[in-house]
Enzyme design. Structure first.
Site, PDB file in Angstrom:
ATOM      1  N   HIS A   1      40.468  52.214  37.311  1.00 32.98           N
ATOM      2  CA  HIS A   1      41.907  52.388  37.125  1.00 32.98           C
ATOM      3  C   HIS A   1      42.323  51.753  35.795  1.00 32.98           C
ATOM      4  O   HIS A   1      42.050  50.570  35.556  1.00 32.98           O
ATOM      5  CB  HIS A   1      42.688  51.702  38.245  1.00 32.98           C
TER       6      HIS A   1
ATOM      7  N   CYS B   1      43.967  48.057  44.895  1.00 33.37           N
ATOM      8  CA  CYS B   1      43.041  48.036  43.758  1.00 33.37           C
ATOM      9  C   CYS B   1      43.753  47.895  42.412  1.00 33.37           C
ATOM     10  O   CYS B   1      43.295  47.155  41.534  1.00 33.37           O
ATOM     11  CB  CYS B   1      42.157  49.275  43.776  1.00 33.37           C
TER      12      CYS B   1
END
Length: 373
Positions: A246, A153
């Protein structure tokens, strides 16, 4: 693109897990794919999906999945053409191989096959031409299906943000520090007493994945293999008490001098090659630039482009390298389920008669990023 007259039947492996739930949600109303099968562990098999899963997403469990029976992760149990794998890496590798050997295309989020030489590790806007490895994979392994992987990710956010700079100016080195959301650890994830009022400067295997996967994605397809990029990537990772999104702090050494304004222009003009901008899950702008001094922020910006855009901000000179900036990626959408679905769309688009030359990129030397349609 419009919905197809006959949707392609698809299934989800690991459907009760965190990534599996996100896949189920995004596939429920997909214009090309019809959700037909959900697979999970033996303890969940035989029950309706609504009973077998503890639904944790804010969005409601879709009606299209509610009454589907959960089946074992076996090819014979799933009468579909494509499967999306949200399986844990501890079990994913061999199971995914069985499905590919049985003639199904597997779009996997697991790490097991990402660095296999004949498995394409795809971000459609970045390296759609690497999809040609599917033919190599089938010939080498003697199966009629395939495995197509999406990256870690954080890697997806990093590689997508770097691609316009690579094409326009060239890259000689990268450092990245990540602030990674709790959902990246799955469910139930990190213990609350570990992460409340705390930052954990370790996520097992994450730094190594970012450093190796980024170079494969940004590398050049040469014959039957990818030649990885050669510049160094140094990653430092941290788990923070944020639910989704993130945040990456990136510094880049460029081959050609560029001002922050030059970099912003490259980000804003980048769209990726045809047919990627027209795929159902592709955002209108894969990279969105925020000019505010305190953006991007996970809570405010993670759903940009329905969670599929990487949001860049604070583009400025770096006194050690050349440029530094922040980038935000929604880790369970662009960084996981959405990435796998977009890869499946690319695979279907190419097989539907679109010439492979339309997804080939100029990787020898540097070229200006496409402005898109």
């Amino acid at each position: 693109m419009k919905a197809r007259a006959e949707k392609i039947p698809v299934g989800v492996l690991g459907a009760t897990g965190a990534v599996g739930q996100r896949l189920v949600r995004m596939l429920a109303d997909h214009p090309w794919f019809a959700l037909r099968a959900l697979a999970a562990s033996d303890r969940s098999a035989g029950r309706p999906y609504a009973e077998a899963t503890r639904w944790y997403l804010d969005e409601p469990l879709p009606d299209a999945a509610r009454d589907l029976p959960v089946v074992p992760c076996e090819p014979a149990a799933m009468d579909v053409e494509l499967v999306f794998s949200g399986l844990d890496a501890g079990v994913a590798g061999e199971i995914e191989e069985r499905f590919a050997e049985a003639g199904m295309d597997v779009l996997t989020n697991a790490r097991n096959h990402r660095m296999d030489a004949d498995v394409p590790l795809i971000i459609p806007e970045v390296n759609a031409d690497h999809l040609d490895l599917v033919d190599v994979q089938r010939a080498r392994r003697g199966w009629t299906g395939s495995i197509v992987a999406n990256a870690n990710c954080s890697t997806i956010g990093l590689a997508l943000a770097l691609r316009p700079l690579q094409l326009t100016f060239g890259i000689q080195g990268v450092t990245v520090a990540t602030l990674q959301a709790l959902s990246g650890a799955g469910y139930p994830g990190v213990a609350s007493l570990d992460v409340t009022d705390n930052v954990i400067p370790f996520v097992g295997g994450e730094e190594e994945k970012i450093q190796s996967e980024t170079l494969k994605i940004l590398g050049r397809l040469s014959g039957e293999a990818v030649e990885p990029e050669s510049f160094p990537v140094s990653a430092l990772v941290h788990r923070v008490p944020v639910r989704d999104g993130h945040l990456l702090a990136i510094s880049v050494k460029l081959a050609e001098r560029a001002s922050p304004e030059d970099a912003v222009r490259a980000f804003e003009e980048f769209r990726g090659p045809e047919p990627v901008p027209g795929l159902p899950t592709s955002p209108a702008r894969p990279i969105v630039v925020r000019s505010e001094p305190d953006r991007p922020q996970p809570r405010r910006d993670r759903m940009e482009g329905e969670g599929m855009s990487v949001v860049v901000g604070r583009v400025r000179p770096c006194p050690v390298l050349d440029l530094k900036f922040s980038a935000l990626v929604h880790n369970t959408i662009r960084g996981a389920a959405g990435a796998a679905i977009q890869n499946a769309e690319l695979l279907v688009a190419v097989r539907s008669g679109i010439q492979r030359s339309t997804v080939s990129l100029t990787t020898q030397g540097r070229a200006a990023p496409s402005a898109g349609p």
